[in-house]
Design an enzyme around this catalytic site. Structure first.
Site, PDB file in Angstrom:
ATOM      1  N   TYR A  88       0.826  -1.214   0.000  1.00  0.00           N
ATOM      2  CA  TYR A  88       0.000   0.000   0.000  1.00  0.00           C
ATOM      3  C   TYR A  88       0.861   1.266   0.000  1.00  0.00           C
ATOM      4  O   TYR A  88       0.494   2.273  -0.628  1.00  0.00           O
ATOM      5  CB  TYR A  88      -1.012  -0.007   1.156  1.00  0.00           C
ATOM      6  N   HIS A 140     -14.662   3.398  -2.023  1.00  0.00           N
ATOM      7  CA  HIS A 140     -13.785   2.321  -1.555  1.00  0.00           C
ATOM      8  C   HIS A 140     -12.644   2.834  -0.678  1.00  0.00           C
ATOM      9  O   HIS A 140     -11.655   2.136  -0.475  1.00  0.00           O
ATOM     10  CB  HIS A 140     -13.234   1.533  -2.745  1.00  0.00           C
TER      11      HIS A 140
HETATM   12  P1  OAD Z   1     -11.394  -2.933 -13.276  1.00  0.00           P
HETATM   13  O1  OAD Z   1      -9.932  -3.191 -13.380  1.00  0.00           O
HETATM   14  O2  OAD Z   1     -12.258  -4.080 -12.920  1.00  0.00           O
HETATM   15  O3  OAD Z   1     -11.932  -2.332 -14.649  1.00  0.00           O
HETATM   16  C1  OAD Z   1     -11.259  -1.273 -15.290  1.00  0.00           C
HETATM   17  C2  OAD Z   1     -12.070  -0.903 -16.520  1.00  0.00           C
HETATM   18  O4  OAD Z   1     -11.480   0.255 -17.105  1.00  0.00           O
HETATM   19  C3  OAD Z   1     -12.110  -1.970 -17.617  1.00  0.00           C
HETATM   20  O5  OAD Z   1     -13.461  -2.161 -18.015  1.00  0.00           O
HETATM   21  C4  OAD Z   1     -11.281  -1.381 -18.751  1.00  0.00           C
HETATM   22  O6  OAD Z   1     -11.752  -1.763 -20.040  1.00  0.00           O
HETATM   23  C5  OAD Z   1     -11.495   0.100 -18.518  1.00  0.00           C
HETATM   24  N1  OAD Z   1     -10.434   0.991 -19.044  1.00  0.00           N
HETATM   25  C6  OAD Z   1      -9.115   0.756 -19.198  1.00  0.00           C
HETATM   26  N2  OAD Z   1      -8.481   1.834 -19.664  1.00  0.00           N
HETATM   27  C7  OAD Z   1      -9.428   2.795 -19.817  1.00  0.00           C
HETATM   28  C8  OAD Z   1      -9.397   4.155 -20.247  1.00  0.00           C
HETATM   29  N3  OAD Z   1      -8.260   4.761 -20.615  1.00  0.00           N
HETATM   30  N4  OAD Z   1     -10.574   4.842 -20.274  1.00  0.00           N
HETATM   31  C9  OAD Z   1     -11.748   4.251 -19.895  1.00  0.00           C
HETATM   32  N5  OAD Z   1     -11.817   2.966 -19.482  1.00  0.00           N
HETATM   33  C10 OAD Z   1     -10.683   2.254 -19.430  1.00  0.00           C
HETATM   34  O7  OAD Z   1     -11.565  -1.705 -12.251  1.00  0.00           O
HETATM   35  P2  OAD Z   1     -12.863  -1.265 -11.447  1.00  0.00           P
HETATM   36  O8  OAD Z   1     -14.103  -1.477 -12.225  1.00  0.00           O
HETATM   37  O9  OAD Z   1     -12.580   0.092 -10.912  1.00  0.00           O
HETATM   38  O10 OAD Z   1     -11.833  -2.405  -5.283  1.00  0.00           O
HETATM   39  O11 OAD Z   1     -12.830  -2.284 -10.244  1.00  0.00           O
HETATM   40  C11 OAD Z   1     -13.736  -2.141  -9.187  1.00  0.00           C
HETATM   41  C12 OAD Z   1     -13.083  -2.455  -7.878  1.00  0.00           C
HETATM   42  O12 OAD Z   1     -12.444  -3.724  -7.943  1.00  0.00           O
HETATM   43  C13 OAD Z   1     -11.965  -1.512  -7.481  1.00  0.00           C
HETATM   44  O13 OAD Z   1     -12.424  -0.338  -6.841  1.00  0.00           O
HETATM   45  C14 OAD Z   1     -11.151  -2.343  -6.540  1.00  0.00           C
HETATM   46  C15 OAD Z   1     -11.165  -3.672  -7.251  1.00  0.00           C
HETATM   47  O14 OAD Z   1     -11.032  -4.799  -6.459  1.00  0.00           O
HETATM   48  C16 OAD Z   1     -11.153  -2.155  -4.154  1.00  0.00           C
HETATM   49  O15 OAD Z   1      -9.953  -1.953  -4.129  1.00  0.00           O
HETATM   50  C17 OAD Z   1     -12.009  -2.126  -2.942  1.00  0.00           C
END
Ligand code: OAD
Length: 267
Positions: A88, A140
């Site tokens: 972290y 989060h």
């Molecule tokens: P993910 O890693 O699951 O998804 C990231 C998304 O961003 C994917 O759908 C990619 O296609 C998209 N992406 C990548 N580059 C991009 C760009 N330049 N512009 C727009 N989109 C792009 O991340 P989250 O959905 O945030 O939780 O994940 C949710 C949670 O899962 C996080 O908050 C974290 C994780 O475990 C905790 O840490 C509590």
């Protein structure tokens, strides 16, 4: 386009990839221009162009390279706090060194120009606030905060100077932990309630850079949809929300948001 163009109200240049779907972009801009209150729901993808790794993308995602059970659960922390703090502290340094990108800045500048925009983010990097957004709900938690593992008291000032956060809780003496939500943990009830109100109360939700797989956060766009709030999804990849969205822009956040948020609502 540059961040300055949005700030000065000039029309944003349309990125090349939108040339293939000009009607769709125009329709999405219309929807934004007609909404008096925007809710921006973001995930890791909104910070990708700032150089911060996402979670679930093959090869580059954090959860394909690191063991979530060891690093993102209370059980893992109690077993090996030094390992967890090392990870972290490293992520905190990366977030502090990163700069807000055109997507974060577009949202902040929309607000600075008088637009109403509430940000609900799943991200823990603090970049929406650093860009200047004032109305930000960090669902989060934050890499920039720590709290007691037992009694949840916020960390004493200066805890960041001690990389292992070895100074114990000033109230009960238990170890400090990062103030982020780990697997198996509930989100703050207050934050979740507020997020639900925003999701249902806004006039349009922009869902940007999230795989929309992690609940309860991923339930917010669904709640918005059920309340009749239209959705625009911005993501280079398909997501489970696409079928519900008025428009899906297959674009990067830093390209699409400055275009969509270039102008304030007409009314
Ligand atoms: P993910 O890693 O699951 O998804 C990231 C998304 O961003 C994917 O759908 C990619 O296609 C998209 N992406 C990548 N580059 C991009 C760009 N330049 N512009 C727009 N989109 C792009 O991340 P989250 O959905 O945030 O939780 O994940 C949710 C949670 O899962 C996080 O908050 C974290 C994780 O475990 C905790 O840490 C509590």
């Amino acid at each position: 386009m540059s961040a300055g163009a949005a700030a000065s109200g000039q029309l944003a240049a349309v990125p090349e990839q939108f040339a293939a779907a000009p009607e769709q972009l125009a329709a999405a801009r219309e929807l934004v221009a007609a909404a008096g209150w925007l809710v921006l729901f973001t995930g890791a993808g909104v910070s990708a162009e700032s150089g911060i790794a996402t979670f679930r993308e093959a090869q580059t995602g954090l959860w394909s390279r690191f063991d979530a059970q060891a690093l993102a659960t209370e059980e893992g922390f109690r077993k090996d706090p030094e390992l967890v703090w090392g990870w972290y502290a490293h992520r905190r340094r990366l977030a502090q060194q990163a700069q807000p990108n055109a997507a974060h800045l577009a949202a902040a500048q929309y607000e600075a120009r008088g637009g109403r925009i509430s940000v609900i983010t799943q991200n823990v990097d603090g970049l929406h606030r650093r860009a200047g957004s004032g109305d930000v709900l960090e669902l989060h938690g934050s890499l920039l905060r720590a709290r007691c593992v037992d009694c949840a008291t916020p960390a004493h000032d200066g805890w960041q100077d001690d990389p292992g956060a070895r100074v114990p809780c000033r109230r009960c003496g238990a170890p400090l932990r990062p103030d982020v939500v780990w697997f198996g943990e509930a989100l703050s009830e207050t934050a979740l309630q507020r997020a639900g109100q925003l999701a249902r109360g806004g006039e349009l939700m922009l869902v940007v850079g999230t795989s929309a797989l992690v609940y309860p956060a991923a339930g917010l766009p669904l709640a918005a949809h059920e309340a009749g709030v239209p959705l625009i999804v911005i993501n280079p990849e398909p997501t489970p929300l696409d079928a519900l969205a008025q428009h899906c822009l297959r674009a990067r956040a830093g390209e699409a948001l400055p275009v969509l948020l270039a102008e304030l609502p007409r009314r």
